[in-house]
Scaffold this active site. Structure first.
Site, PDB file in Angstrom:
ATOM      1  N   ASP A 119       0.850  -1.187   0.000  1.00  0.00           N
ATOM      2  CA  ASP A 119       0.000   0.000   0.000  1.00  0.00           C
ATOM      3  C   ASP A 119       0.886   1.238   0.000  1.00  0.00           C
ATOM      4  O   ASP A 119       1.544   1.536   0.999  1.00  0.00           O
ATOM      5  CB  ASP A 119      -0.916  -0.024   1.227  1.00  0.00           C
ATOM      6  CG  ASP A 119      -1.936   1.102   1.232  1.00  0.00           C
ATOM      7  OD1 ASP A 119      -2.011   1.863   0.241  1.00  0.00           O
ATOM      8  OD2 ASP A 119      -2.668   1.223   2.229  1.00  0.00           O
ATOM      9  N   GLU A 120       0.906   1.931  -1.125  1.00  0.00           N
ATOM     10  CA  GLU A 120       1.689   3.161  -1.305  1.00  0.00           C
ATOM     11  C   GLU A 120       3.175   2.992  -0.956  1.00  0.00           C
ATOM     12  O   GLU A 120       3.743   3.807  -0.235  1.00  0.00           O
ATOM     13  CB  GLU A 120       1.088   4.310  -0.491  1.00  0.00           C
ATOM     14  CG  GLU A 120      -0.323   4.677  -0.874  1.00  0.00           C
ATOM     15  CD  GLU A 120      -0.457   5.346  -2.229  1.00  0.00           C
ATOM     16  OE1 GLU A 120       0.548   5.858  -2.768  1.00  0.00           O
ATOM     17  OE2 GLU A 120      -1.567   5.359  -2.761  1.00  0.00           O
TER      18      GLU A 120
END
Length: 91
Positions: free
Chosen positions: A12-13
Site C-alpha cells: 500500500d503506497e
C-alpha cells in the site's frame, strides 16, 4: 526474497516518499518477486510506477471502479483520463 516465501505480497503506497532512484529500485524488487512466482497487489498513486510494473490495473475514483485492463487499455480509457487529468467535459 522474503523468508516465508509468500504467494501474495500486498503493498500500500510503497513509493510514498521515495526518490526516483528509490522508486526504480522498488520496481525492480517487485519484478523479482513476480519472476519468482509471488503475486504483487500494488495500491499506488505513482502512475509511472503502476504503468511500468503492472500487468493488469483496476482504477478507482472515490471508491468506484471506473476502469480496468492492461496499462495500455487503462491509459486510453476516457473515464480514467477524465478522473485523473481533470478534463471534465473537455475529454
Amino acid at each position: 526474497m522474503l523468508a516465508t516465501g509468500p504467494r501474495l505480497l500486498v503493498m500500500d503506497e510503497p513509493a510514498a516518499g521515495l526518490t526516483g532512484e528509490g522508486t526504480a529500485r522498488l520496481a525492480d524488487w517487485m519484478r523479482e518477486f513476480v519472476t519468482a512466482g509471488t503475486a504483487v497487489l500494488l495500491i499506488e498513486h505513482n502512475m509511472r510506477l503502476v504503468m511500468d510494473t503492472a500487468d493488469y490495473i483496476y482504477v478507482l475514483d472515490h471508491g468506484e471502479l471506473i476502469g480496468e485492463g492492461t496499462p495500455d487499455e487503462v491509459r486510453e480509457n476516457p473515464a480514467v483520463v477524465t478522473a485523473y487529468l481533470g478534463l471534465g467535459d473537455q475529454a
